[in-house]
Write a protein that holds these residues in place. Structure first.
Motif, PDB file in Angstrom:
ATOM      1  N   ALA A   5       0.831  -1.205   0.000  1.00 29.74           N
ATOM      2  CA  ALA A   5       0.000   0.000   0.000  1.00 29.74           C
ATOM      3  C   ALA A   5       0.869   1.260   0.000  1.00 29.74           C
ATOM      4  O   ALA A   5       0.560   2.243  -0.688  1.00 29.74           O
ATOM      5  N   ARG A   6       1.965   1.226   0.747  1.00 32.15           N
ATOM      6  CA  ARG A   6       2.855   2.393   0.762  1.00 32.15           C
ATOM      7  C   ARG A   6       3.524   2.595  -0.599  1.00 32.15           C
ATOM      8  O   ARG A   6       3.688   3.735  -1.062  1.00 32.15           O
ATOM      9  N   LEU A  49       2.282   1.721  -3.499  1.00 33.09           N
ATOM     10  CA  LEU A  49       1.247   2.262  -4.387  1.00 33.09           C
ATOM     11  C   LEU A  49       1.060   3.752  -4.163  1.00 33.09           C
ATOM     12  O   LEU A  49       0.917   4.537  -5.105  1.00 33.09           O
ATOM     13  N   ASP A  50       1.060   4.145  -2.898  1.00 33.14           N
ATOM     14  CA  ASP A  50       0.871   5.558  -2.573  1.00 33.14           C
ATOM     15  C   ASP A  50       2.017   6.401  -3.132  1.00 33.14           C
ATOM     16  O   ASP A  50       1.803   7.470  -3.709  1.00 33.14           O
ATOM     17  N   ARG A  51       3.241   5.926  -2.989  1.00 32.26           N
ATOM     18  CA  ARG A  51       4.398   6.657  -3.509  1.00 32.26           C
ATOM     19  C   ARG A  51       4.314   6.781  -5.033  1.00 32.26           C
ATOM     20  O   ARG A  51       4.673   7.810  -5.604  1.00 32.26           O
ATOM     21  N   GLU A  52       3.828   5.736  -5.676  1.00 35.18           N
ATOM     22  CA  GLU A  52       3.785   5.733  -7.129  1.00 35.18           C
ATOM     23  C   GLU A  52       2.729   6.684  -7.674  1.00 35.18           C
ATOM     24  O   GLU A  52       2.937   7.352  -8.683  1.00 35.18           O
ATOM     25  N   TRP A  53       1.591   6.768  -6.989  1.00 35.60           N
ATOM     26  CA  TRP A  53       0.455   7.481  -7.556  1.00 35.60           C
ATOM     27  C   TRP A  53       0.138   8.813  -6.898  1.00 35.60           C
ATOM     28  O   TRP A  53      -0.781   9.506  -7.330  1.00 35.60           O
ATOM     29  N   ARG A  54       0.897   9.182  -5.882  1.00 36.26           N
ATOM     30  CA  ARG A  54       0.623  10.484  -5.264  1.00 36.26           C
ATOM     31  C   ARG A  54       0.922  11.614  -6.246  1.00 36.26           C
ATOM     32  O   ARG A  54       0.149  12.560  -6.368  1.00 36.26           O
TER      33      ARG A  54
END
Length: 525
Positions: free
Chosen positions: A155-156, A158-163
């Motif tokens: 989840a982290r 994914l967050d880094r990739e799509w923020r």
């Protein structure tokens, strides 16, 4: 702090201005039906009367008249703080299931669907017995452990990739997939699988079926033949059929694929589909001499080889042989692998490493024809590989799955010795359990798999992996995705299924553990 309110439900009302029924009655009847058919749940907020009037293009008074009637009948309640909502105390016998195509009761007036032969075959051959929301108690094939994957870390990532994604990621993507993931795969293969390739030759796909269909489309014309192992993964035949290619089964022996047999079966075939590291479903390993013979055929005849390395990372004994791709001197081998079996199935990301000569045509095909895999997880997976998390995950699950194979062998020994026997496998994520000699002649693995499914056990029939008439029967038991506690319970449940279906004859049920379950290693490992 005020309690957050549930969002208002979209009602989807449609009014017939030409009807003799008044508009307020049409509104009330449609809302009432939605409540009774459970399309509006108890306690669900309804849109305000002003919003409904604006969407339906009627006077607000018309909506209020309909809602007042529903309040009076007890279907809707009015609360000062939250407006209108569906009543929560409707008796259950008032509520009915939606009368849609999936739930409508069968009557003589409803004709049976006129399905194609292939659709009828799918229904007839479906042995799983599980709904899409069901989870079997034990032994699904090709499933990794659901608790071993680090989803919080994922989840982290994914967050880094799509923020704040770059436009190269969020915009028009290269038809082969995320550039960083392709580079990460190339680096991983060089370090972990022993062969060099460039990111330009790596194609991200939705699964091994798409990978193989792409390769077949590139190198064969419709109606041409490809060799496949007999037995083999059912999806291999499906992928070739999607490309219009004839699958020619070649029976394997204890050492795997035999080129001489293949040349007799289909001398003009120009593609061989093999799983040299761990053949599915029997688990044989293709020896070095056989590998060199296959490569020699491809180089001599201008043939192509699809190397399916679906679970080659899971090796528990002995040193793994180098992939065919590492031995390929003439650019005739395409290497296929999947992350879905290593990480989690919903990821739906696989890849194929193409020979360089096929890359330009593959770019056109993927851009113009193919359905591309989802981009959402590709950048996170690139980070997962580059940061070393994939290697850590594989080390951890390799130990976990090796222990689970031993636990499954012990449970088979305790519960299923009168009916089934198996043997230790040096790799993989499943075992094949075959009927003992006394019941082998009458053992029906498809009927047994169906009965096991009704008991909540997911075993796959071995016979469905065969194309020809000579089929061996047995059960394929996946242990990687079966929790430790469920292995023994699953075998005990399966024993009950077999006890009801098959009577062991002429066999002592009390024997030593060494004689009850074979645990010898396979030849060639």
């Amino acid at each position: 702090m005020p309690r957050p309110q549930r969002p208002a439900a979209p009602l989807g009302l449609v009014l017939d201005v030409g009807s003799t029924a008044p508009l307020h009655r049409q509104i009330g009847e449609q809302v009432r039906r939605a409540i009774l058919e459970r399309r509006l749940a108890p306690g669900q907020r309804l849109p305000s009367s002003r919003l409904m009037a604006r969407e339906l293009e009627v006077a607000r008074g018309t909506v209020l008249l309909a809602m007042d009637q529903l309040v009076a009948e007890g279907y809707v309640v009015a609360q000062a703080a939250s407006g209108l909502s569906v009543a929560t105390d409707l008796p259950d016998d008032m509520l009915t299931a939606p009368r849609d195509a999936a739930n409508r009761p069968a009557t003589s007036a409803v004709a049976a669907p006129d399905l194609s032969r292939r659709a009828r075959k799918v229904l007839r051959d479906d042995m799983a017995g599980f709904g899409f929301e069901d989870a079997p108690l034990a032994f699904p094939t090709g499933q990794p452990d659901r608790a071993a994957f680090p989803f919080a870390l994922w989840a982290r990532l994914l967050d880094r990739e799509w923020r704040r994604p770059s436009w190269a990621v969020a915009g028009a993507l290269h038809p082969f997939g995320h550039a960083a993931l392709r580079a990460a795969i190339a680096g991983y293969l060089g370090a972990a699988r022993g062969f060099a390739c460039t990111a330009d030759s790596v194609v991200i796909t939705t699964g091994v079926r798409q990978s193989l269909a792409l390769l077949a489309w590139l190198v064969l014309d419709p109606g041409e033949s490809a060799w496949i192992e007999e037995p083999s993964f059912v999806g291999t035949r499906e992928a070739l059929a999607a490309a219009g290619v004839r699958a020619m089964p070649v029976p394997i022996d204890d050492s795997g694929f035999v080129v001489e047999r293949a040349l007799v079966a289909a001398p003009r075939a120009r593609l061989a589909v093999v799983a040299p590291a761990h053949q599915f479903p029997l688990g044989t390993v293709l020896g070095l001499q056989r590998r060199l013979e296959l490569l020699s055929w491809a180089e001599r005849e201008g043939g192509w080889i699809a190397e399916d390395d679906f679970d080659g990372e899971y090796r528990y004994a002995g040193r793994p042989l180098a992939p065919l791709r590492a031995l390929d001197r003439s650019g005739r081998v395409a290497y296929l692998a999947s992350f879905s079996k290593l990480l989690f199935p919903a990821l739906r990301l696989s890849y194929v490493v193409l020979p360089d000569a096929l890359v330009p045509a593959a770019e056109r095909w993927m851009a113009a024809v193919a359905a591309r895999p989802s981009l959402l997880g590709q950048g996170a997976l690139a980070r997962f590989i580059d940061d070393g998390h994939l290697a850590t995950h594989l080390r951890r699950t390799r130990l976990l799955y090796a222990a689970r194979q031993e636990a499954l062998l012990a449970a088979l020994d305790r519960h299923l010795a009168p009916w089934l026997e198996s043997e230790r496998d040096a790799g993989g994520m499943h075992l094949v359990a075959r009927p003992v000699r006394d019941i082998a002649a009458g053992f029906d693995d498809r009927a047994t798999a169906a009965a096991a499914a009704r008991a909540g056990i997911a075993v796959a029939p071995l016979s469905t992996c065969y194309v020809g008439r000579r089929r061996r029967h047995g059960l394929i038991l996946g242990y990687a995705g079966t929790p430790d506690a469920a292995i023994d319970a699953g075998c005990a449940t399966l024993a009950g299924v077999l006890r009801d279906a098959v009577a062991p004859t002429g066999r002592r049920q009390q024997t030593t553990a060494a004689s009850r379950t074979k645990v010898r290693s396979r030849r060639g490992r």
